[in-house]
Write an enzyme that holds these catalytic residues in place. Structure first.
Site: not given
Length: 395
Positions: A179, A305, A359
């Site tokens: 990740d 972000y 994952h």
């Protein structure tokens, strides 16, 4: 450095119980299954267990007993000092290879729980290398302090990770990540590779296409991996767009509602894994780490972000690292790239294909992931002896 034990205040536990008792659930369309998101029946069952049967103190005690935890102040250029939580377990024998494990979202240091005993003990086989394992809580995650200023992106996460390893006396080390951990360890390799970071291994292998490509040359596995990633972008990354554009707005919901937080994370735990048999208490321990986190659940969203708005400085698509790189492929990962794209990531010297897993490899398939690391860094592996004086064996 200070030793650390998880000890959530009783008031936080009582507040959580009160919120769960007053939970309000949405309705659900008939026969909608997982198509619209986490099923209502699953969330109601988990909330009931969290409220009335789940024993956080028991889980807390187990984590404290299994994982040697510490905190340490790390100075981050332009961001002041952050107090960082981490797990540090030295090998049981031999000259353990220093390995930094880096998690992502919605993961945490908890993902290292199953691999640490295997890595530090060498699975009980003297022919296998052993490791000294460091698994930090990224700033804003778990029990680490969160950044107070905007602009905290890959550069800073890499800096914190690198400085932690230096503070622990590991001037040379290797890394493993999935990740966001895959991107952060790439940034570590890019900035500190050669002198300090000696090799890296990842289990999320993604990159943009090269300027010229020949799709007709892709194997069936490669085509499936690309198709899976396209489907993820089409129907599975709405969370990413929200967290990368308006994390503060979403943060109010996740910080105020444990049910909302549970549903937001539980969906990913299920659909990103390969039919992994999650127990309710396993899910609730995972989500509780976020609910009780030092900076609060909203802090963990902001990495999306910051990365999206960092420009070239936050990108990992330039200055390709040259230190040895290893891949572990799991068939239910979010996607994968063709081998002809590998040069865009780094110097690939090792890769393994697995026939199951998704994952969260360290949690789903700890034996497979550890086995890959042992092969890559073992005596017959392509990255044997990369750390001077610490090759994972007695001498």
């Amino acid at each position: 450095m200070s030793s650390y034990k998880i000890d959530i205040p009783p008031t936080a536990l009582s507040t959580l119980k009160s919120r769960l008792e007053n939970a309000v659930f949405p309705d659900e369309l008939e026969d909608s299954g997982w198509a619209y998101g986490a099923p209502l029946a699953d969330i109601k069952r988990l909330v009931a267990r969290w409220r009335d049967g789940f024993d956080w103190r028991h889980e807390e005690q187990k984590l404290n007993a299994e994982l040697p935890q510490f905190t340490r102040d790390i100075e981050v250029d332009g961001f002041g000092t952050l107090n960082i939580h981490y797990v540090h377990k030295k090998s049981e024998g031999g000259l353990g290879i220093p390995l930094l494990f880096v998690h992502g979202w919605p993961g945490s240091f908890l993902e290292s729980r199953k691999i640490i005993p295997l890595l530090t003990a060498g699975s009980g086989d003297a022919r296998l290398p052993v490791f000294d394992v460091v698994a930090l809580s990224l700033p804003g995650f778990g029990f680490s302090e969160g950044p107070k200023k905007t602009g905290f992106s890959f550069t800073q996460y890499a800096e914190v990770s690198h400085k932690l390893m230096l503070a622990l006396g590991y001037t040379e080390y290797v890394t493993q990540g999935g990740d966001w951990g895959a991107s952060i360890t790439k940034e570590i390799a890019r900035r500190y590779g050669g002198e300090h970071s000696k090799a890296w291994h990842i289990n999320l292998i993604l990159a943009g296409p090269p300027e010229t490509q020949d799709p007709s040359s892709y194997t069936a596995i490669e085509k499936d991996g690309l198709a899976r990633f396209q489907e993820y972008k089409r129907s599975g990354n709405g969370y990413y767009r929200i967290q990368a554009t308006k994390p503060q707005t979403l943060g109010y919901s996740l910080a105020d509602s444990p049910v909302g937080l549970l549903a937001w994370i539980y969906e990913k735990l299920v659909i990103w894994t390969d039919a992994y048999p999650w127990t309710d208490d396993e899910v609730l321990t995972w989500v509780s780490i976020y609910w009780f986190s030092r900076a609060g659940p909203a802090a963990s969203l902001r990495i999306y972000y910051e990365v999206e708005h960092a420009g070239q400085e936050g990108s990992t698509n330039f200055h390709i690292p040259t230190i040895p790189l290893g891949f572990s492929h799991f068939p239910k990962e979010l996607g994968r790239i063709p081998k002809s794209w590998y040069h865009l990531i780094g110097n690939v010297v090792f890769e393994v294909e697995h026939d199951s897993g998704g994952h969260f490899a360290a949690h789903e398939k700890p034996e497979l992931l550890v086995g890959d690391l042992q092969k890559m860094f073992g005596k017959s592996g392509p990255a044997f002896g990369v750390v001077l004086g610490r090759n994972g064996y007695d001498g």
